[in-house]
Motif scaffolding. Sequence first.
Motif, mmCIF file in Angstrom:
data_model
loop_
_atom_site.group_PDB
_atom_site.id
_atom_site.type_symbol
_atom_site.label_atom_id
_atom_site.label_comp_id
_atom_site.label_asym_id
_atom_site.label_seq_id
_atom_site.Cartn_x
_atom_site.Cartn_y
_atom_site.Cartn_z
ATOM 1 N N THR A 56 0.848 -1.189 0.000
ATOM 2 C CA THR A 56 0.000 0.000 0.000
ATOM 3 C C THR A 56 0.884 1.238 0.000
ATOM 4 O O THR A 56 1.765 1.375 0.847
ATOM 5 C CB THR A 56 -0.917 0.033 1.240
ATOM 6 O OG1 THR A 56 -1.729 -1.137 1.252
ATOM 7 C CG2 THR A 56 -1.808 1.266 1.219
ATOM 8 N N VAL A 57 0.662 2.126 -0.970
ATOM 9 C CA VAL A 57 1.419 3.367 -1.084
ATOM 10 C C VAL A 57 0.467 4.537 -0.866
ATOM 11 O O VAL A 57 -0.612 4.590 -1.480
ATOM 12 C CB VAL A 57 2.102 3.483 -2.454
ATOM 13 C CG1 VAL A 57 2.767 4.857 -2.608
ATOM 14 C CG2 VAL A 57 3.132 2.377 -2.630
ATOM 15 N N LYS A 58 0.853 5.459 0.011
ATOM 16 C CA LYS A 58 0.036 6.641 0.307
ATOM 17 C C LYS A 58 0.863 7.885 -0.021
ATOM 18 O O LYS A 58 1.981 8.033 0.485
ATOM 19 C CB LYS A 58 -0.391 6.655 1.767
ATOM 20 C CG LYS A 58 -1.166 5.414 2.199
ATOM 21 C CD LYS A 58 -1.442 5.411 3.701
ATOM 22 C CE LYS A 58 -2.123 4.143 4.130
ATOM 23 N NZ LYS A 58 -2.357 4.094 5.601
ATOM 24 N N ILE A 59 0.314 8.749 -0.850
ATOM 25 C CA ILE A 59 1.008 9.963 -1.286
ATOM 26 C C ILE A 59 0.178 11.174 -0.890
ATOM 27 O O ILE A 59 -0.988 11.284 -1.280
ATOM 28 C CB ILE A 59 1.225 9.952 -2.812
ATOM 29 C CG1 ILE A 59 2.025 8.708 -3.224
ATOM 30 C CG2 ILE A 59 1.933 11.230 -3.263
ATOM 31 C CD1 ILE A 59 2.035 8.471 -4.720
ATOM 32 N N ARG A 60 0.766 12.064 -0.121
ATOM 33 C CA ARG A 60 0.096 13.305 0.267
ATOM 34 C C ARG A 60 0.649 14.415 -0.621
ATOM 35 O O ARG A 60 1.857 14.709 -0.589
ATOM 36 C CB ARG A 60 0.343 13.607 1.742
ATOM 37 C CG ARG A 60 -0.309 14.897 2.258
ATOM 38 C CD ARG A 60 -0.127 14.992 3.774
ATOM 39 N NE ARG A 60 -0.409 16.307 4.309
ATOM 40 C CZ ARG A 60 -1.621 16.758 4.608
ATOM 41 N NH1 ARG A 60 -2.681 15.999 4.421
ATOM 42 N NH2 ARG A 60 -1.779 17.985 5.102
ATOM 43 N N LEU A 96 -6.095 22.442 -0.361
ATOM 44 C CA LEU A 96 -5.659 21.543 0.699
ATOM 45 C C LEU A 96 -4.918 20.348 0.101
ATOM 46 O O LEU A 96 -5.285 19.865 -0.980
ATOM 47 C CB LEU A 96 -6.860 21.024 1.498
ATOM 48 C CG LEU A 96 -7.660 22.050 2.298
ATOM 49 C CD1 LEU A 96 -8.934 21.402 2.828
ATOM 50 C CD2 LEU A 96 -6.837 22.621 3.432
ATOM 51 N N PRO A 97 -3.902 19.838 0.803
ATOM 52 C CA PRO A 97 -3.254 18.607 0.342
ATOM 53 C C PRO A 97 -4.253 17.453 0.334
ATOM 54 O O PRO A 97 -5.145 17.372 1.182
ATOM 55 C CB PRO A 97 -2.149 18.386 1.387
ATOM 56 C CG PRO A 97 -1.911 19.724 1.995
ATOM 57 C CD PRO A 97 -3.243 20.406 2.002
ATOM 58 N N GLN A 98 -4.090 16.574 -0.638
ATOM 59 C CA GLN A 98 -4.943 15.399 -0.770
ATOM 60 C C GLN A 98 -4.100 14.142 -0.585
ATOM 61 O O GLN A 98 -2.888 14.157 -0.797
ATOM 62 C CB GLN A 98 -5.592 15.374 -2.155
ATOM 63 C CG GLN A 98 -6.363 16.627 -2.509
ATOM 64 C CD GLN A 98 -7.621 16.776 -1.687
ATOM 65 O OE1 GLN A 98 -8.429 15.860 -1.606
ATOM 66 N NE2 GLN A 98 -7.803 17.941 -1.074
ATOM 67 N N GLN A 99 -4.749 13.036 -0.194
ATOM 68 C CA GLN A 99 -4.033 11.774 -0.044
ATOM 69 C C GLN A 99 -4.482 10.786 -1.107
ATOM 70 O O GLN A 99 -5.664 10.484 -1.233
ATOM 71 C CB GLN A 99 -4.238 11.165 1.346
ATOM 72 C CG GLN A 99 -3.494 9.840 1.525
ATOM 73 C CD GLN A 99 -3.168 9.503 2.951
ATOM 74 O OE1 GLN A 99 -2.270 10.095 3.562
ATOM 75 N NE2 GLN A 99 -3.899 8.556 3.510
ATOM 76 N N LEU A 100 -3.516 10.299 -1.867
ATOM 77 C CA LEU A 100 -3.744 9.300 -2.904
ATOM 78 C C LEU A 100 -3.260 7.954 -2.363
ATOM 79 O O LEU A 100 -2.125 7.835 -1.907
ATOM 80 C CB LEU A 100 -2.973 9.685 -4.166
ATOM 81 C CG LEU A 100 -2.947 8.687 -5.318
ATOM 82 C CD1 LEU A 100 -4.354 8.499 -5.881
ATOM 83 C CD2 LEU A 100 -1.994 9.171 -6.407
#
Length: 368
Positions: A56-60, A96-100
Amino acid sequence: MQPVFVDFSTAVPRTGNAVVTAERADFARDHLALDAGATVTVEFHVPPEGVTDELTVKIRALVSKLGPRPGFAPLHVAVNSRAIVGDHRIPGGGDLPQQLVLAVPADLLVPGATNTLTLRSSADARSRLWLYRVLAEPVWDRDQAERAWLADSTGRSLLTYRTDRRAPGAQAWEPAAPWRLHLDSGEGAMPARLDWRVRSGAEASVVFALELTTFHGHARDADGHWYELRGTLTDRQSFPGDADPAATRTFSTEAGWGGRWHPGGPLTFHLAVGEDTPFDRLAWTDQRACSASIGLTEDGSSFLGWSQRVDEGAVGYRGESAETEGETETEDRQGTGSLSPELDQLGRALTDLADAAAKSLGSFLRRL
């Protein structure tokens, strides 16, 4: 596999199980700003046993605006040169920053070797792509990378802020007293919100940016005047660092549930906000969403309040100053008089035994 994190909120990114390089990108206060065609490469190690099922990869991230309109900087993501996402438009309009969140199949990873995660801003981007954080973890170790990132953040938990205040209706900000703070309630996470009140009546309530570079809130002085309040991070270091010991308090704590009190971990806070009178009340929420509120006695030697860990119910919370704890006679926590330490320990053991027996009996009866 060890969790992977890269935090771009500092000029030299903070990393865990990762080596990061960037091309055509530069640090900007609390993020890494990518030009069109810019590339960020994160190298990380996968153990010989590999990863079960997927990663699982999370990018902010955030895309800067084009004036009043949403920006345009599509994101490409690849693992070991194989595309995972191409031309992804990050939503939000640049506010606002988003999380992908992405799934990386295990067969794209190379066990026992260094693997690469590549993030690239599209060559035809018309605004900049802002990267705040990248996390990666095995799918079954949910939030492991975030916990590792939060734990690493607490290694530099002494924060100093320049502050400004503004009266209602005023246009200009005026300088206010600097803040220096450290808060450790044993949860391994930095503060997200902080409220305080001192005995003069002055008080404040603020919320912090996720990267802790700023805070915003309101404050009231001892004369009852309210102000808008803001803070900008000017220094961050390990605790205690050069913190003034006089502004630091440490308490042994207990949690109240099930009709009795149970030993808890220590609470330590350092709070210097330019006020001369002692603190009367503190409340906080940390970045894991654990929260607490305490009221301190007049001499500051003990407190009473409540606490709530994330996804758990609220419990009673009380503490006694570690500096004075050993100087007073041990008292029975059930209010039945004074007991020696040996008897107190025996009483707790017997109570625990009775609780366990009751639970076992209840379980046995339910099976009948």
